[in-house]
Design an enzyme around this catalytic site. Sequence first.
Site: not given
Ligand SMILES: NC(=O)c1ccc[n+]([C@@H]2O[C@H](COP(=O)([O-])OP(=O)(O)OC[C@H]3O[C@@H](n4cnc5c(N)ncnc54)[C@H](OP(=O)(O)O)[C@@H]3O)[C@@H](O)[C@H]2O)c1
Length: 252
Positions: A23, A110, A141, A145, A151-152
């Site tokens: 952002r 992942f 958790h 949380k 979700g898992t």
């Molecule tokens: N698949 C997996 O294994 C796994 C594991 C962990 C998390 N996740 C998922 O991954 C996602 C992120 O998780 P996280 O823990 O990293 O969350 P987070 O700490 O909130 O990070 C999300 C990032 O995306 C940025 N973002 C969101 N909307 C944006 C936009 N419109 N423009 C630009 N940047 C934007 C946020 O920016 P800001 O800081 O400015 O808000 C932040 O840097 C979630 O959906 C979570 O459920 C998945």
Amino acid sequence: MGRSLETLIRAATDLHVVGGIARTGRSVQEAQQLGLERVVDVSHAIGVLDYCDVLIDFSSPAFLAELLERYQPSLAGKAVVVGTTGLDDRAQSLLNQTAQTAAVLVASNFSRGVSLLMELAERAARALPPADYDAEIIEAHHRGKVDAPSGTALSLGEAVARGHGRERTEHRVDGRSGRTGERPRGEIGFHSVRGGSVIGEHHVLFLGTRERIELTHIATDRALFADGALAAARWLAPQPPGRYTMADFLGL
Ligand SMILES: NC(=O)c1ccc[n+]([C@@H]2O[C@H](COP(=O)([O-])OP(=O)(O)OC[C@H]3O[C@@H](n4cnc5c(N)ncnc54)[C@H](OP(=O)(O)O)[C@@H]3O)[C@@H](O)[C@H]2O)c1
């Protein structure tokens, strides 16, 4: 997740961070403080996308959709790894379109261990029918949380339901309390424990009359998901265009 990925990539010899998309404002400054050479906002994302082989997204469904809408043609021939959860129809349809010209892998978890657990839970449910074995899922958790069941856990429930020959967990029961009566066959019970700093635990139980089978996964390090996403990225980079899952990556 962004920080976690950046730390692991910095320590790897075969990967390099071309840049970050964040952002405008605080996030860009923060990323630059972390030592990322090129951090841009979404309107300038082409300055990163043009130079990368793999795009890794852990953001929000709305942001992912915006990125794909604007830059789909620039992703042709590249690999796209998506970990963002809660993807809506719009994001899913854009991912399908992107997958016509790029290799796209989407996973809500992942962890390679959790992906294997999903497969094992489905196979176990197929072998242990609900007429003889009651399936229950327990997850734990940290206190921070905000959603339950995880979700898992829900995905594990879907895997068990598939193993039972059903598409969805329509027999889902969240916790039990009061005079519930006898447990109906075919229910899938979900139980959520919350507290302390537990990173993530999932237990799938098949409870029979004379035996009990338990499948358990315990996450011990938060870097688990970034580590799995990078392993998936390495595998995905040379794949032809298409939609892929963790099961494809792991050969399950
Ligand atoms: N698949 C997996 O294994 C796994 C594991 C962990 C998390 N996740 C998922 O991954 C996602 C992120 O998780 P996280 O823990 O990293 O969350 P987070 O700490 O909130 O990070 C999300 C990032 O995306 C940025 N973002 C969101 N909307 C944006 C936009 N419109 N423009 C630009 N940047 C934007 C946020 O920016 P800001 O800081 O400015 O808000 C932040 O840097 C979630 O959906 C979570 O459920 C998945």
